[in-house]
Design a protein around this motif. Structure first.
Motif, PDB file in Angstrom:
ATOM      1  N   ALA A  16      34.577 -20.531  -6.231  1.00 18.76           N
ATOM      2  CA  ALA A  16      33.197 -21.010  -6.266  1.00 18.76           C
ATOM      3  C   ALA A  16      32.353 -20.171  -7.224  1.00 18.76           C
ATOM      4  O   ALA A  16      31.523 -20.700  -7.978  1.00 18.76           O
ATOM      5  N   GLN A  17      32.568 -18.869  -7.199  1.00 16.60           N
ATOM      6  CA  GLN A  17      31.815 -17.974  -8.084  1.00 16.60           C
ATOM      7  C   GLN A  17      32.096 -18.301  -9.548  1.00 16.60           C
ATOM      8  O   GLN A  17      31.182 -18.332 -10.380  1.00 16.60           O
ATOM      9  N   ARG A  18      33.366 -18.548  -9.880  1.00 13.34           N
ATOM     10  CA  ARG A  18      33.707 -18.840 -11.269  1.00 13.34           C
ATOM     11  C   ARG A  18      33.117 -20.164 -11.729  1.00 13.34           C
ATOM     12  O   ARG A  18      32.647 -20.278 -12.872  1.00 13.34           O
ATOM     13  N   LEU A  19      33.125 -21.175 -10.874  1.00 16.66           N
ATOM     14  CA  LEU A  19      32.548 -22.465 -11.253  1.00 16.66           C
ATOM     15  C   LEU A  19      31.060 -22.334 -11.533  1.00 16.66           C
ATOM     16  O   LEU A  19      30.536 -22.936 -12.479  1.00 16.66           O
ATOM     17  N   VAL A  20      30.363 -21.547 -10.724  1.00 20.47           N
ATOM     18  CA  VAL A  20      28.926 -21.341 -10.953  1.00 20.47           C
ATOM     19  C   VAL A  20      28.709 -20.577 -12.262  1.00 20.47           C
ATOM     20  O   VAL A  20      27.797 -20.901 -13.041  1.00 20.47           O
ATOM     21  N   GLU A  21      29.521 -19.568 -12.530  1.00 19.19           N
ATOM     22  CA  GLU A  21      29.398 -18.832 -13.791  1.00 19.19           C
ATOM     23  C   GLU A  21      29.555 -19.769 -14.989  1.00 19.19           C
ATOM     24  O   GLU A  21      28.773 -19.733 -15.937  1.00 19.19           O
ATOM     25  N   LEU A  22      30.577 -20.605 -14.943  1.00 17.30           N
ATOM     26  CA  LEU A  22      30.848 -21.495 -16.076  1.00 17.30           C
ATOM     27  C   LEU A  22      29.820 -22.615 -16.192  1.00 17.30           C
ATOM     28  O   LEU A  22      29.665 -23.217 -17.262  1.00 17.30           O
ATOM     29  N   SER A  23      29.112 -22.903 -15.111  1.00 18.84           N
ATOM     30  CA  SER A  23      28.102 -23.962 -15.158  1.00 18.84           C
ATOM     31  C   SER A  23      26.935 -23.612 -16.069  1.00 18.84           C
ATOM     32  O   SER A  23      26.187 -24.496 -16.490  1.00 18.84           O
ATOM     33  N   ALA A  24      26.784 -22.330 -16.392  1.00 21.13           N
ATOM     34  CA  ALA A  24      25.644 -21.904 -17.208  1.00 21.13           C
ATOM     35  C   ALA A  24      25.649 -22.544 -18.582  1.00 21.13           C
ATOM     36  O   ALA A  24      24.582 -22.771 -19.168  1.00 21.13           O
ATOM     37  N   ASP A  25      26.838 -22.832 -19.119  1.00 24.52           N
ATOM     38  CA  ASP A  25      26.876 -23.475 -20.431  1.00 24.52           C
ATOM     39  C   ASP A  25      27.722 -24.754 -20.401  1.00 24.52           C
ATOM     40  O   ASP A  25      28.319 -25.145 -21.397  1.00 24.52           O
TER      41      ASP A  25
END
Length: 239
Positions: free
Chosen positions: A87-96
């Motif tokens: 979940a943390q990685r998906l949120v990080e990648l959502s930034a761009d």
């Protein structure tokens, strides 16, 4: 970097999410990033044991990427292997990212019950819209697909824009109880219908009012019959 991000864990649920994510990538002419996260769950361990787990994770990611490449029509497929919470990685990648797509195990009443899962956390915290695809296996190809449904009585601009964009890309009508007169005038290519026929919807769109809280989704049925898009108010406009 405009792209579609897919959370993939090798389950039947993520296979269905992959199908939807490829569809989005093709419609938007964007690359697809297949993401798989892994972490050692048993406390301290030697590097050899962790290496075996990482190797298994690499295989899962490779399988997902190969499935995407073999079934797509020219979509560029990239991979992202992450050690840590998915979940943390998906949120990080959502930034761009333009869109995050993730599978769900079909828990009832999204978003109430799903909050706390990978899908729910991503939907509640991502910087871009998140589509939660429910149920296992490949998506059935409807012979007569239903409308995109905007399940908001007072939707914010981001949710409306996203719903119109999805309807336009898919050549489907947009159904809503809200007054969309001004929007419909600007998007004449989309047929607007009154009502929220969830039982035959292709996609249900809801807004998210603020970080970590999902928007007014009380009008969703107890068991969502189709993928659900959660759109943050700060999401960039879709084209």
């Amino acid at each position: 970097m405009d792209r579609i991000v897919l959370g993939y864990d090798g389950s039947d649920f993520s296979v269905q999410a992959l199908d939807w994510a490829l569809d989005e990538a093709e419609l938007r002419n964007l690359p697809l990033t297949v993401v798989h996260a892994w972490q050692w769950p048993y406390g301290d361990a030697d590097e050899e044991a962790k290496a075996h787990l990482r190797k298994a994770a690499e295989h899962v990611l490779w399988h997902g990427a190969e499935c995407a490449r073999s079934t797509s029509s020219g979509v560029r497929v990239e991979t992202d292997l992450y050690e840590g919470p998915a979940a943390q990685r998906l949120v990080e990648l959502s930034a761009d990212a333009t869109l995050v797509v993730v599978g769900s195990r079909g828990l009832s009443a999204l978003p109430r019950v799903v909050v706390g899962s990978v899908a729910g956390y991503a939907a509640a915290h991502a910087d871009c819209p998140v589509i939660v695809v429910r149920g296992p296996g490949p998506l059935p190809k409807a012979t007569r697909p239903g409308p995109v449904v905007l399940a908001e009585r007072e939707p914010d601009a981001a949710a409306v824009e996203f719903a119109f964009a999805e309807a336009a890309m898919r050549g489907l009508p947009l159904a809503a109880s809200a007054d969309l007169g001004e929007w419909a005038a600007r998007r004449p290519e989309v047929q607007v219908e009154q009502g929220e026929p969830h039982e035959r919807a292709t996609l249900v769109v809801v807004g998210r009012t603020r970080a970590a809280h999902l928007g007014t989704a009380s009008s969703l049925p107890q068991h969502a019959p189709c993928p659900v898009a959660v759109v943050p108010a700060t999401a960039p406009e879709s084209s």
